[in-house]
Design an enzyme around this catalytic site. Structure first.
Site, PDB file in Angstrom:
ATOM      1  N   CYS A 140       0.805  -1.223   0.000  1.00  0.00           N
ATOM      2  CA  CYS A 140       0.000   0.000   0.000  1.00  0.00           C
ATOM      3  C   CYS A 140       0.835   1.269   0.000  1.00  0.00           C
ATOM      4  O   CYS A 140       0.317   2.358  -0.263  1.00  0.00           O
ATOM      5  CB  CYS A 140      -0.945   0.000   1.197  1.00  0.00           C
ATOM      6  SG  CYS A 140      -2.068  -1.424   1.232  1.00  0.00           S
ATOM      7  N   HIS A 280      -3.550   7.021   2.151  1.00  0.00           N
ATOM      8  CA  HIS A 280      -3.952   5.723   1.631  1.00  0.00           C
ATOM      9  C   HIS A 280      -5.348   5.403   2.142  1.00  0.00           C
ATOM     10  O   HIS A 280      -5.642   5.549   3.330  1.00  0.00           O
ATOM     11  CB  HIS A 280      -2.947   4.665   2.087  1.00  0.00           C
ATOM     12  CG  HIS A 280      -3.427   3.256   1.916  1.00  0.00           C
ATOM     13  ND1 HIS A 280      -3.952   2.791   0.728  1.00  0.00           N
ATOM     14  CD2 HIS A 280      -3.473   2.211   2.787  1.00  0.00           C
ATOM     15  CE1 HIS A 280      -4.286   1.524   0.869  1.00  0.00           C
ATOM     16  NE2 HIS A 280      -4.020   1.157   2.111  1.00  0.00           N
ATOM     17  N   ASN A 310     -10.083  -0.426  -0.403  1.00  0.00           N
ATOM     18  CA  ASN A 310      -8.618  -0.377  -0.345  1.00  0.00           C
ATOM     19  C   ASN A 310      -8.047  -0.938  -1.638  1.00  0.00           C
ATOM     20  O   ASN A 310      -8.123  -2.136  -1.886  1.00  0.00           O
ATOM     21  CB  ASN A 310      -8.142  -1.194   0.859  1.00  0.00           C
ATOM     22  CG  ASN A 310      -6.636  -1.158   1.054  1.00  0.00           C
ATOM     23  OD1 ASN A 310      -5.880  -0.828   0.149  1.00  0.00           O
ATOM     24  ND2 ASN A 310      -6.186  -1.528   2.242  1.00  0.00           N
TER      25      ASN A 310
END
Length: 353
Positions: A140, A280, A310
């Site tokens: 990520c 993020h 996500n």
């Protein structure tokens, strides 16, 4: 989508106080380059929470615990490089740069088309250009790692036009039997084109960090040299992403706070000096905690995880592209970007447009 607010209001005492650095990771500055254009791509198939009820997932639980209402899933014939290509084409068009001008491709991904060749090489072939190409695996945090890597080439003059992509296809590695983690993830890609800029453009401050001692909290155990995929490992689900949700949540909140305070201190800036914040998109509760603990007004936060979930390395560049499309970023703005995840690893920067 949050909207930007002008920084003309008087600073509060809390927001005008410079934070004390955590000394969690090294801090650097990298000026003299700019983002020429942005682009993004998400698959067409929308998967709302209600569609996951058949898997035993509670739609209301998903919203309450994560803020996610839907995500995108790629069809079987779509790979990570395909999403990377679509986002790259959009970024090139935005930048007004022909693909033939690109001499470096860096792709942040941990869901490559295959272990080798790299997804970046597949993208280079698809674009039909001559360019160095490599993948960066930082999950990520992948886009931040990839962009900072490419920016070094621009700064030293060894690249004139660099294409940076963050792309992950998480629906292929999320375990549909894991009711707590499967609903969190979606598929998507974002890209930027980098080029030389003035000494007032670039990363006023940035930090990259890692804490490998937390690796087991977020990992895919099987498929590498330590645990090659066998029939037994497949039966145990080791090809899927494993996550200690509570542990990762606590770590993420701490690392966001520490790394943001660090880059602000290093840049001699405060919360009031930042135009927009792009974290993020992992969990709305993480974003809310960062707002509250760091003193950022909620309107400065750009949030889209309710629509995409996500998307790992795709997360930050997708948010950035949507902000650009809405005209929220103006020359001279200071933008805070932060990616964090498996590794455990993170990347945070104050970027001056």
């Amino acid at each position: 989508m949050a909207t930007a607010q002008p920084n003309s209001s008087p600073r509060s005492e809390a927001n005008s106080t410079r934070p004390v650095p955590s000394d969690r990771s090294h801090l650097r500055s990298l000026m003299g380059f700019q983002i020429l254009g942005t682009g993004s791509y998400v698959p067409e198939t929308v998967v709302p929470n209600e569609d996951l009820s058949s898997l035993g997932c509670d739609p209301e639980w998903i919203i309450q615990r994560t803020g996610i209402q839907e995500r995108r899933h790629a069809p079987a014939d779509l790979a990570t490089s395909d999403m990377a290509y679509e986002s790259a084409i959009a970024a090139l068009e935005s930048a007004g740069v022909d693909a033939s001008e690109i001499d470096l491709i860096v792709v942040g991904t941990f869901t490559p088309d295959s272990l080798t060749p790299s997804t970046a090489c597949r993208l280079q072939q698809r674009l039909g250009i001559r360019a160095a190409a490599m993948d960066v695996s930082a999950a990520c945090a992948g886009f931040l790692y990839a962009m900072i890597t490419a920016a070094q080439f621009i700064k030293t003059g060894t690249s004139r036009r660099a294409l940076v992509v963050g792309a992950d296809l998480l629906s292929r590695i999320a375990n549909p039997d894991d009711k707590k983690t499967y609903p969190l993830f979606g598929d998507g890609a974002g890209a930027v084109v980098l080029g030389p800029g003035s000494e007032e453009q670039g990363m006023i401050s940035y930090t990259l960090g890692s804490e490998g001692e937390g690796a087991e909290m977020l990992c895919v155990p099987g498929g590498g040299s330590r645990e090659p995929l066998t029939a037994e490992n497949l039966a145990e689900g080791k090809q899927y992403l494993h996550m200690d949700g509570r542990g990762v949540f606590k770590w993420a909140v701490r690392v966001i706070e520490d790394s943001i305070r660090d880059v602000l201190h290093h840049a001699n800036l405060t919360v009031d000096d930042i135009s927009l914040v792009m974290l993020h998109q992992a969990n709305v509760r993480i974003i809310d905690a960062a707002c509250e603990n760091l003193g950022f007004p909620r309107e400065k936060m750009i949030v889209n995880l309710d629509r995409y979930g996500n998307t790992s390395a795709g997360s930050v560049p997708i948010v950035l592209d949507e902000a650009m499309q809405k005209g929220l970023v103006q020359p001279g703005d200071r933008i805070l970007l932060c990616g964090f995840g498996a590794g455990l690893s993170w990347g945070t920067t104050v970027f001056q447009w």
